[in-house]
Design a protein around this motif. Structure first.
Motif, short mmCIF file in Angstrom:
data_model
loop_
_atom_site.label_atom_id
_atom_site.label_comp_id
_atom_site.label_asym_id
_atom_site.label_seq_id
_atom_site.Cartn_x
_atom_site.Cartn_y
_atom_site.Cartn_z
N UNK A 33 107.58 -4.22 2.31
CA UNK A 33 108.62 -5.14 1.44
C UNK A 33 108.97 -4.30 0.09
N UNK A 34 107.29 -4.60 -0.47
CA UNK A 34 107.51 -3.96 -1.97
C UNK A 34 107.98 -2.48 -2.14
N UNK A 55 111.55 0.62 -15.19
CA UNK A 55 110.49 0.35 -14.88
C UNK A 55 110.23 -1.19 -14.94
N UNK A 56 110.41 -1.65 -16.41
CA UNK A 56 110.04 -3.15 -16.61
C UNK A 56 111.01 -4.12 -15.65
N UNK A 57 112.25 -3.82 -15.82
CA UNK A 57 113.27 -4.62 -14.93
C UNK A 57 112.91 -4.29 -13.37
N UNK A 58 112.47 -3.43 -12.77
CA UNK A 58 111.97 -3.24 -11.54
C UNK A 58 110.74 -4.30 -11.22
N UNK A 59 109.89 -4.34 -12.13
CA UNK A 59 108.89 -5.17 -12.07
C UNK A 59 108.98 -6.55 -12.01
N UNK A 60 110.02 -6.90 -13.04
CA UNK A 60 110.60 -8.47 -12.97
C UNK A 60 111.21 -8.73 -11.53
N UNK A 61 112.10 -7.85 -11.05
CA UNK A 61 112.79 -8.21 -10.02
C UNK A 61 111.92 -8.41 -8.59
N UNK A 62 111.16 -7.41 -8.77
CA UNK A 62 110.09 -7.25 -7.56
C UNK A 62 109.28 -8.74 -7.45
N UNK A 63 108.71 -8.98 -8.74
CA UNK A 63 107.83 -10.02 -8.89
C UNK A 63 108.48 -11.45 -8.68
N UNK A 64 109.82 -11.47 -9.01
CA UNK A 64 110.51 -12.74 -8.95
C UNK A 64 111.09 -12.89 -7.46
N UNK A 65 111.19 -11.88 -6.59
CA UNK A 65 111.63 -11.80 -5.28
C UNK A 65 110.41 -12.51 -4.52
N UNK A 124 107.81 -13.69 -5.62
CA UNK A 124 107.53 -15.53 -5.95
C UNK A 124 108.37 -16.28 -5.16
N UNK A 125 109.47 -15.88 -5.17
CA UNK A 125 110.48 -16.80 -4.43
C UNK A 125 110.41 -16.97 -3.10
N UNK A 126 110.10 -15.88 -2.46
CA UNK A 126 109.74 -15.92 -1.00
C UNK A 126 108.38 -16.62 -0.82
N UNK A 127 107.42 -16.38 -1.53
CA UNK A 127 106.30 -17.15 -1.42
C UNK A 127 106.36 -18.83 -1.50
N UNK A 128 107.14 -19.08 -2.39
CA UNK A 128 107.68 -20.64 -2.61
C UNK A 128 108.35 -21.03 -1.40
N UNK A 129 109.18 -20.19 -0.84
CA UNK A 129 109.72 -20.63 0.73
C UNK A 129 108.88 -20.85 1.73
#
Length: 129
Positions: free
Chosen positions: A18-19, A33-43, A45-50
């Protein structure tokens, strides 16, 4: 190609692909790079929360990632019943067992919308480029 849809089953979620798939798509769309890190981390985290906070049997989670020149949009759709979430204002205490992921998402993304959908729950995250 500026959009990708991933239909995630438990098997795919458990794999390490997935990553790599998200990273490759974001690189192809010239996301820094910084935005890729934010986007992937937030995705993640959101999947983990679900997966952690829903009681229903999840059949599938759909992730739609769209990049254009001005904005990156992430849609996560799942069949869990919609449960409203509270807005986090302050970072949770280091002793708190939950809430940091939601706080990170709310602070790293420019917009977060969480709503009921016909099939369950829809989370939309947006990040300006």
């Amino acid at each position: 190609m500026n959009s990708i849809q991933l239909n995630l089953s438990q098997k795919i979620w458990s794999s390490k692909l997935l990553c790599a798939e998200l990273e490759q798509f974001l690189q192809q769309n010239s996301v820094r790079t910084q935005q890729r890190f934010k986007v992937i981390t937030c995705i993640l985290e959101a999947l983990s929360n679900v997966l952690e906070h829903t009681d229903s049997h999840l059949e599938q989670i759909v992730v739609i990632l769209h990049c254009d020149q001005e904005i990156i949009t992430i849609d996560l759709l799942d069949n869990s019943p919609y449960t409203p979430i509270d807005d986090q204002v302050d970072c949770p205490s280091p002793f708190s067992l939950s809430g940091r992921g939601l706080w990170i998402i709310q602070n790293w993304m420019d917009q977060m919308r969480f709503q009921a959908s016909v099939a369950g729950t829809h989370l939309r995250l947006s990040l300006l480029r």
